[in-house]
Design an enzyme around this catalytic site. Structure first.
Site, PDB file in Angstrom:
ATOM      1  N   GLY A 183      -8.728   0.217  11.653  1.00 47.93           N
ATOM      2  CA  GLY A 183      -9.259  -0.911  11.621  1.00 47.93           C
ATOM      3  C   GLY A 183      -8.390  -1.444  11.153  1.00 47.93           C
ATOM      4  O   GLY A 183      -6.931  -1.220  10.364  1.00 47.93           O
TER       5      GLY A 183
ATOM      6  N   GLN B 129      -5.409  -9.147   6.277  1.00 54.21           N
ATOM      7  CA  GLN B 129      -4.097  -8.431   6.686  1.00 54.21           C
ATOM      8  C   GLN B 129      -3.491  -9.031   7.279  1.00 54.21           C
ATOM      9  O   GLN B 129      -1.770  -8.323   7.505  1.00 54.21           O
ATOM     10  CB  GLN B 129      -4.390  -7.084   6.795  1.00 54.21           C
ATOM     11  CG  GLN B 129      -5.490  -6.828   6.343  1.00 54.21           C
ATOM     12  CD  GLN B 129      -5.489  -4.172   6.486  1.00 54.21           C
ATOM     13  OE1 GLN B 129      -6.140  -4.560   6.987  1.00 54.21           O
ATOM     14  NE2 GLN B 129      -4.758  -3.978   6.433  1.00 54.21           N
TER      15      GLN B 129
ATOM     16  N   CYS C 266      -3.281   2.876   3.790  1.00 59.64           N
ATOM     17  CA  CYS C 266      -3.694   1.286   5.355  1.00 59.64           C
ATOM     18  C   CYS C 266      -2.535   0.779   5.441  1.00 59.64           C
ATOM     19  O   CYS C 266      -1.141   1.044   4.620  1.00 59.64           O
ATOM     20  CB  CYS C 266      -4.358   0.428   3.340  1.00 59.64           C
ATOM     21  SG  CYS C 266      -4.771  -1.198   3.211  1.00 59.64           S
ATOM     22  N   LEU C 267      -2.574  -0.312   5.848  1.00 58.61           N
ATOM     23  CA  LEU C 267      -1.263  -0.624   6.420  1.00 58.61           C
ATOM     24  C   LEU C 267      -0.490  -1.404   5.623  1.00 58.61           C
ATOM     25  O   LEU C 267       0.698  -1.857   5.691  1.00 58.61           O
ATOM     26  CB  LEU C 267      -1.576  -1.508   8.055  1.00 58.61           C
ATOM     27  CG  LEU C 267      -2.307  -0.371   9.029  1.00 58.61           C
ATOM     28  CD1 LEU C 267      -2.705  -1.579  10.315  1.00 58.61           C
ATOM     29  CD2 LEU C 267      -1.194   0.004   9.834  1.00 58.61           C
TER      30      LEU C 267
ATOM     31  N   HIS D  21     -14.469   0.147   4.027  1.00 55.38           N
ATOM     32  CA  HIS D  21     -12.545  -0.072   3.209  1.00 55.38           C
ATOM     33  C   HIS D  21     -12.153  -1.952   4.108  1.00 55.38           C
ATOM     34  O   HIS D  21     -11.654  -2.362   3.257  1.00 55.38           O
ATOM     35  CB  HIS D  21     -11.756   1.114   4.261  1.00 55.38           C
ATOM     36  CG  HIS D  21     -10.000   0.720   3.812  1.00 55.38           C
ATOM     37  ND1 HIS D  21      -9.448   2.005   2.769  1.00 55.38           N
ATOM     38  CD2 HIS D  21      -9.528  -0.469   3.765  1.00 55.38           C
ATOM     39  CE1 HIS D  21      -7.968   1.431   3.348  1.00 55.38           C
ATOM     40  NE2 HIS D  21      -7.742   0.152   3.828  1.00 55.38           N
ATOM     41  N   GLU D  22     -12.584  -1.599   4.618  1.00 53.87           N
ATOM     42  CA  GLU D  22     -12.133  -3.190   5.795  1.00 53.87           C
ATOM     43  C   GLU D  22     -12.770  -4.067   4.878  1.00 53.87           C
ATOM     44  O   GLU D  22     -12.451  -5.322   5.013  1.00 53.87           O
ATOM     45  CB  GLU D  22     -12.430  -3.415   7.076  1.00 53.87           C
ATOM     46  CG  GLU D  22     -11.865  -1.673   7.706  1.00 53.87           C
ATOM     47  CD  GLU D  22     -10.487  -1.860   8.014  1.00 53.87           C
ATOM     48  OE1 GLU D  22      -9.489  -2.786   7.567  1.00 53.87           O
ATOM     49  OE2 GLU D  22      -9.460  -1.332   8.271  1.00 53.87           O
TER      50      GLU D  22
ATOM     51  N   HIS E 278     -11.465  -5.541   1.895  1.00 55.85           N
ATOM     52  CA  HIS E 278     -10.199  -6.550   2.048  1.00 55.85           C
ATOM     53  C   HIS E 278     -10.601  -7.550   2.136  1.00 55.85           C
ATOM     54  O   HIS E 278     -10.021  -9.560   2.011  1.00 55.85           O
ATOM     55  CB  HIS E 278      -9.468  -6.380   3.511  1.00 55.85           C
ATOM     56  CG  HIS E 278      -8.309  -5.067   3.339  1.00 55.85           C
ATOM     57  ND1 HIS E 278      -6.963  -5.237   2.758  1.00 55.85           N
ATOM     58  CD2 HIS E 278      -8.343  -3.526   4.394  1.00 55.85           C
ATOM     59  CE1 HIS E 278      -6.901  -3.854   2.748  1.00 55.85           C
ATOM     60  NE2 HIS E 278      -7.357  -3.006   3.904  1.00 55.85           N
TER      61      HIS E 278
HETATM   62 ZN    ZN Z   1      -6.710  -1.420   4.104  1.00 52.96          ZN
END
Ligand code: ZN
Length: 179
Positions: free
Chosen positions: A48, A53, A101-102, A143-144, A147
């Site tokens: 995702g 991000q 996470c990226l 999680h998304e 953000h």
């Molecule tokens: Zn993340």
């Protein structure tokens, strides 16, 4: 032609910002941005991605679950753009599992999340969708959406001892696969 966008990492102010509600789903620039976000998610091979991000503080996420080594039973889904996504209910049943996470490269953490959630969002055509997710998909969604509220998984771990480096995490999951 969709572009692959640069990932903002922890320390970039946009990662800690509250993202803005999308008011015009049909805006051409917004639709082009969603294409870029899909291309970026595919390029990163993540589960995702959230708009902040890639330095865009708007309430848009993409879920793109697919089976991988760590989650062989992760559902395969058509990557889905969710606009103004919200969790409307979360089970009292909380499970801890690994997340990465990226935006936080090189780290993994054991993160508690609601096991079952009810959600709603607008799709890219502006249609309101309601759904119930459990397990892995529920985890990725939570999680998304974090953000969008300026949160990363590091904020959710119960103890800093639940944080490990990528290298050590590889050893842990290799051991778990053997046992
Ligand atoms: Zn993340």
């Amino acid at each position: 032609m969709a572009r692959i966008l640069e990932i903002a990492e922890l320390g970039a102010p946009v990662i800690r910002q509250q993202a803005a509600t999308v008011t015009d789903v049909h805006d051409h620039q917004l639709q082009a941005f969603i294409d870029d976000l899909f291309a970026t998610a595919a390029d990163e091979n993540g589960m995702g991605i959230a708009a902040p991000q890639v330095s865009v503080p708007k309430r848009i996420i993409i879920l793109s679950s697919h089976p991988n080594v760590r989650y062989p039973y992760a559902p395969s889904m058509e990557p889905t753009a969710m606009i103004n996504p919200e969790m409307t209910w979360g089970s009292s049943d909380i499970h801890k599992d690994w997340e990465g996470c990226l935006t936080v490269p090189g780290m993994r953490g054991l993160v508690p999340r609601h096991q079952t959630i009810r959600i709603r969002y607008q799709n890219r055509e502006g249609v309101l969708i309601e759904a119930e997710y459990e397990g892995f998909l529920a985890r990725v969604f939570q999680h998304e959406v974090d953000h969008l509220d300026g949160l990363v998984f590091l904020d959710r771990v119960e103890s800093t001892t639940d944080l490990v480096t990528e290298k050590e995490w590889q050893k842990i999951i290799a051991q778990n696969r053997q046992s």
